[in-house]
Motif scaffolding. Structure first.
Motif: not given
Length: 285
Positions: A22-28, A65-71
């Motif tokens: 859902r985050c990817a679908a909204t542009g993130f 198509g998203v990546r985690f850059t922090q946790m």
């Protein structure tokens, strides 16, 4: 800088793979994984179950198509002597190690932790607290080197009558410099800095090249509200200009769950699209 958001915009009723979608679908295209939201769940998992959970989340990120850059790593509570979930220090240490291994599966380069006081009692000496935190975080360096995951220590906030150390950027910088390792850096929380009455420019420039991660949130300067920019009183032009001035290479990562998670689920995705557009507007200032 990319605009990023923590997955904590969705509560635990939404699976993390679905939250990623859902985050990817909204542009993130960049995300933060809030591990500490799941501390209780992780403690009930075996290491093998946690690894499978992490791999499912990573598969969703790769598929969309998203990546985690922090946790955000596990949070230990108000001080080391009063750990969250009634953990002992050894158990909390093992939880930190587990979180770092999960971060490696997710491809996370920087995991954020809270340095803090030891006893939480009035009169605790800064040098004693500094020494304890250095010793605590230094023990993870072999695992950091083995996984390639770094730790980013976050500025805290001090509104009590007892000093909460590392709320000031100079103290946080000293802790990181004493650790003296390329996989130890800083996370600047804009809301904590604002609540601490530290100017965004001063905080960010004091940390300088130590800065590896951000928690972007607004507030009224009194409460730690975790709301979107322009819903509080932070000067966002100042924030962006300061980040650019120190050559910050990480993401503009929202920790603004109270502006999104409290919405009815049917409109939450619209709120995320707005948040994404707002972040890109700020980065254009």
């Amino acid at each position: 800088m990319n605009v990023s958001t923590s997955l904590n915009v969705f509560d635990a009723s939404v699976s993390r793979p679905e939250a990623v979608r859902r985050c990817a679908a909204t542009g993130f295209a960049s995300l933060d994984m809030n591990y500490w939201d799941f501390q209780k769940d992780v403690l009930r998992m075996s290491p093998q179950e946690e690894e499978a959970w992490a791999r499912d989340i990573r598969a969703s990120a790769d598929a969309h198509g998203v990546r985690f850059t922090q946790m955000h790593g596990p949070v230990h509570g108000p001080c080391f002597a009063k750990l969250a979930l009634d953990l002992g220090l050894d158990d909390y240490t093992k939880l930190v190690e587990r979180s770092l291994r999960t971060a490696a599966i997710l491809g996370v380069p920087w995991v954020v932790f809270h340095p803090t006081n030891v006893t939480g009692e009035e009169g605790e000496a800064y040098r004693d607290v500094l020494e304890f935190n250095v010793g605590f975080y230094r023990k993870f360096i072999p695992l950091l080197e083995a996984t390639g995951v770094g730790i980013a220590l976050e500025n805290l906030t001090d509104r009590r009558h007892i000093r909460s150390y590392f709320s000031l950027p100079e103290e946080l910088a000293e802790l990181i410099d004493t650790l003296n390792h390329p996989l130890a850096g800083a996370c600047w929380d804009t809301g904590h800095g604002h609540r601490q009455s530290v100017s965004q420019t001063a905080g960010i420039r004091t940390l300088g090249t130590r800065l590896k991660a951000t928690h972007i949130q607004d507030n009224d300067g009194v409460s730690d509200q975790h709301i979107l920019p322009y819903q509080g009183t932070i000067n966002w032009t100042e924030v962006v200009q300061a980040l650019r001035s120190v050559g910050y290479e990480g993401d503009f990562t929202y920790e603004t769950h109270n502006s999104i998670r409290n919405l009815p689920d049917g409109i939450r995705d619209s709120g995320l699209r707005y948040a994404h557009d707002l972040g890109n507007y700020i980065l254009s200032l």
